[in-house]
Each structure stands twice: as structure tokens, then as C-alpha cells.
Write an enzyme that holds these catalytic residues in place. Structure first.
Site, mmCIF file in Angstrom:
data_model
loop_
_atom_site.group_PDB
_atom_site.id
_atom_site.type_symbol
_atom_site.label_atom_id
_atom_site.label_comp_id
_atom_site.label_asym_id
_atom_site.label_seq_id
_atom_site.Cartn_x
_atom_site.Cartn_y
_atom_site.Cartn_z
ATOM 1 N N ASN A 63 4.352 -1.469 -5.436
ATOM 2 C CA ASN A 63 4.814 -1.207 -6.751
ATOM 3 C C ASN A 63 6.190 -1.557 -7.069
ATOM 4 O O ASN A 63 6.869 -1.646 -8.259
ATOM 5 C CB ASN A 63 5.028 0.313 -6.778
ATOM 6 C CG ASN A 63 5.944 0.979 -6.050
ATOM 7 O OD1 ASN A 63 6.555 0.230 -5.167
ATOM 8 N ND2 ASN A 63 6.099 2.184 -6.403
ATOM 9 N N GLY A 79 6.925 -5.826 0.836
ATOM 10 C CA GLY A 79 7.947 -5.611 1.724
ATOM 11 C C GLY A 79 8.250 -6.362 2.943
ATOM 12 O O GLY A 79 7.714 -7.506 3.072
ATOM 13 N N PHE A 80 9.245 -5.944 3.572
ATOM 14 C CA PHE A 80 9.574 -6.602 4.622
ATOM 15 C C PHE A 80 8.611 -6.726 5.758
ATOM 16 O O PHE A 80 8.038 -7.941 6.213
ATOM 17 C CB PHE A 80 10.898 -6.053 5.536
ATOM 18 C CG PHE A 80 11.196 -6.395 7.032
ATOM 19 C CD1 PHE A 80 11.192 -7.553 7.167
ATOM 20 C CD2 PHE A 80 11.675 -5.528 7.884
ATOM 21 C CE1 PHE A 80 11.774 -8.025 8.494
ATOM 22 C CE2 PHE A 80 11.945 -5.533 9.179
ATOM 23 C CZ PHE A 80 11.938 -6.957 9.469
ATOM 24 N N GLY A 124 9.917 -3.341 -2.426
ATOM 25 C CA GLY A 124 9.446 -4.634 -2.056
ATOM 26 C C GLY A 124 9.566 -5.832 -3.084
ATOM 27 O O GLY A 124 10.142 -5.416 -4.148
ATOM 28 N N TYR A 149 11.839 11.047 4.668
ATOM 29 C CA TYR A 149 11.037 10.234 5.245
ATOM 30 C C TYR A 149 10.357 10.701 6.591
ATOM 31 O O TYR A 149 9.116 10.716 6.403
ATOM 32 C CB TYR A 149 12.186 9.098 5.580
ATOM 33 C CG TYR A 149 11.544 7.932 6.284
ATOM 34 C CD1 TYR A 149 10.662 7.298 5.317
ATOM 35 C CD2 TYR A 149 11.674 7.583 7.648
ATOM 36 C CE1 TYR A 149 10.099 5.909 6.089
ATOM 37 C CE2 TYR A 149 11.212 6.453 8.062
ATOM 38 C CZ TYR A 149 10.337 5.696 7.594
ATOM 39 O OH TYR A 149 9.583 4.657 7.856
#
Ligand code: UDP
Length: 313
Positions: A32, A10-11, A36, A145
Site C-alpha cells: 500500500n 519494502g526493504f 514501501g 508491533y
């Protein structure tokens, strides 16, 4: 150290891979690839101290050999991701944190949780200090989240207190830089892409809501120091320079040299429901404990980010 980074493609995860490799450590990146991208780590392919494992960390995590640290960074991380991937977001924050903590316990590894300023919700205390408990709507679109990360913090502290796992919690505020997904819907890629394409910049609402933007290298530096510190309780890492989203749009127009106009829109979907009205980290604790503060100015960081996005829009 031998380090596992979940969300390693990811970032933030990919920048952490770079940093740990540069410090001489061995890095296993796990992802996964739902948000990403292998492009973020393809420059590391063939590196003798780097390994990538494609795996969904909501399932049992198997890693061969010893581990000194587990950094749990896997999660969708933008408001449109929460709308499109609500259940994976809840699962990776809850089940994924459980699996990553279980792995850290089994290996005797230090564990670092990527938490978030979203645990403060739409904050009633400003700027946000670590002792503020937050104002979160559990059933709103961001709740998937926010509540998963709040649960993740609770689980991390429980593993620390009950199982004596050596844990760290970083509360990450808005961070930007190269390798953000152009299409992730967050304000930085949205405005830069719109400005570079000559399209109108879409300010949601009246643009008076505020954010405080931290450049990725500053964030990584803070996280690295936190991992090496002895601080178990959460630490805010972010850049305290706060601005309105309208001023941010003007800054992007100026730095890109774009002819784009700025328009005010009110998306009819859930994108701006529960949008925090203000957000600014109080970083006194990080300054005191980690001797850390951000170094990269907004202009310098945005220049780098615009350069990254230019050939990709
Ligand atoms: N925003 C905006 N226009 C966009 C995207 C976002 O005005 O095209 C606003 C959004 O309403 C919020 C702020 O920018 O107030 C930051 O949004 P982002 O999605 O980057 O992350 P957040 O900080 O809300 O998690």
C-alpha cells in the site's frame, strides 16, 4: 512457482522479489506504499514475470490465477513507525495476516510469515532461542508491533493445525542493507546519514544496549531455504555477531571516514521506552535444519550500505 509477496515494495520485500525472480519464479508484489517505495521495485517494471498491485492487505486480497506461495512481509518495521502508525501496524499484523492466510488456504499455497525478534521483547534469555516465550510489554509503544506479530504467529499456527495450511515462520533479527529508508529512524540509517553529513551520531541511553546485525542478502538466503524446507515451527534468522550500540557508532564513524563526534542522548518521546537491552539470535536451529549461516561480515555489508546511502543523504 507463482509467488505473492506482501510488502513487496519494502526493504526486505523488494530484495525477496529480486531473489525469487532470479530463481525463475513469477512474482506478484503487493504494497500500500505507506512505508514501501516504488523506487525499490522500479527496476522490475516491465519484467515479464513481475507484477505490482497497490493494495492494503488489511482488506480482502484478490489475486487472479494460481499461487504456490504467499510471503507476508507487509508491515511498518521501525520504532518511529510504530509511534506514527500504531493502528496500521496492529492491523497489518493481525487483519493482514488473516487475509494473507485466507488467500493461501483458498489457493492451496504455502504461507510464510515474516515474524521478528521483537516477539522476545526485552529478553530475559540470552541469546534468544526459538523456545523462549519472550518478555513483551503489551501496552508500551512497541507493543503494537510485538503483539501483532505474536498474534500473527498464533494465527499462522492455528491455520496450520486447523486448516492444514502449509506454513513457515521466520523470526527476523536486525537486518540492514541498501533500500532501508533513510528516514526510518533505525540505528543503521540514522548513524550512516549522521556520519555522512558530519553531524553527531546520536547514541540513545548509555550505548551499552546490544544488537546483532545481519546483511540483507544473508537474510534472504535463509528465508528462501526456510520456504523450501519442511519446518513449520519458528526459525530465527539473523547474524549472531553481537555488539553494543556505542561500538556500532564507532564502527560507522570509522567506515565512513567521518569527522562526526558521538553524543549520548535520551529522547524525551517514547522512542527508547522498552528498548531491549540485549539481542542476539541463537541460530543453531537454522544451521541444523537449513544448513544456513550468514556469510557477509559487518564491514563488507556496511560498505555496501554506505555506498547506497551516500548519494541519497
Ligand atoms: N539507537 C540509537 N540511536 C539512534 C537510533 C537507534 O542509539 O539514532 C539505538 C536504539 O535505542 C536501539 C538500537 O539503536 O537500542 C537499535 O535501534 P533500531 O531502532 O535500529 O531497532 P530495534 O532493534 O530497537 O528495533
Amino acid at each position: 512457482m507463482r509467488v505473492l509477496i506482501t510488502g513487496g515494495a519494502g526493504f526486505l520485500g523488494s530484495h525477496l522479489c529480486d531473489r525469487f525472480l532470479a530463481e525463475g519464479h513469477t512474482v506478484i508484489a503487493m504494497d500500500n506504499l505507506i512505508t514501501g517505495k516504488t523506487a525499490n521495485i522500479e527496476h522490475l517494471a516491465g519484467h515479464e514475470r513481475f507484477l505490482f498491485i497497490k493494495h492494503d492487505v488489511t482488506n480482502y486480497i484478490y489475486v487472479e490465477g494460481p499461487l504456490d506461495a504467499v510471503l507476508h512481509f507487509a508491515s511498518p518495521a521501525s520504532p518511529i513507525d510504530y509511534l506514527e502508525l500504531p493502528i496500521p501496524t496492529l492491523k497489518v499484523g493481525a487483519l493482514g495476516t488473516h487475509k494473507a492466510l485466507g488467500l493461501a488456504k483458498a489457493k492451496g499455497a504455502r504461507f510464510l510469515l515474516a515474524s521478528t525478534s521483537e516477539v522476545y521483547g526485552d529478553p530475559l534469555i540470552h541469546p534468544q532461542t526459538e523456545d523462549y516465550w519472550g518478555n513483551v510489554n503489551p501496552i508500551g509503544p512497541r507493543g503494537v508491533y510485538d503483539e501483532a506479530k505474536r498474534f500473527a504467529e498464533a494465527l499462522t499456527m492455528a491455520y496450520h493445525r486447523y486448516h492444514q495450511v502449509d506454513t513457515r515462520i521466520v523470526r527476523i533479527f536486525n537486518t540492514y542493507g541498501p533500500r532501508m529508508r533513510l528516514e526510518d529512524g533505525r540505528v543503521v540509517p540514522n548513524f550512516i546519514a549522521q556520519a555522512l553529513r558530519g553531524e553527531p551520531l546520536t547514541v540513545y541511553g548509555d550505548g551499552s544496549q546490544t544488537r546483532s546485525f545481519c546483511y540483507v542478502s544473508d537474510l534472504v538466503q535463509g528465508i528462501y531455504h526456510l520456504l523450501l524446507s519442511n519446518e513449520v515451527e519458528p526459525v530465527n534468522i539473523g547474524n549472531p555477531v553481537e555488539m553494543t550500540i556505542l561500538d556500532f557508532a564507532k564502527t560507522i564513524v570509522e567506515l565512513t571516514g567521518s569527522q562526526s563526534e558521538i553524543v549520548f542522548v535520551r529522547p524525551t518521546d517514547m522512542r527508547i521506552k522498552d528498548d531491549p537491552k540485549v539481542r542476539q539470535p541463537d541460530i543453531s536451529k537454522a544451521r541444523r535444519i537449513l544448513n544456513w549461516k550468514p556469510k557477509v561480515s559487518l564491514h563488507a555489508g556496511l560498505k555496501e550500505t554506505i555506498t547506497y546511502f551516500k548519494p541519497r543523504v
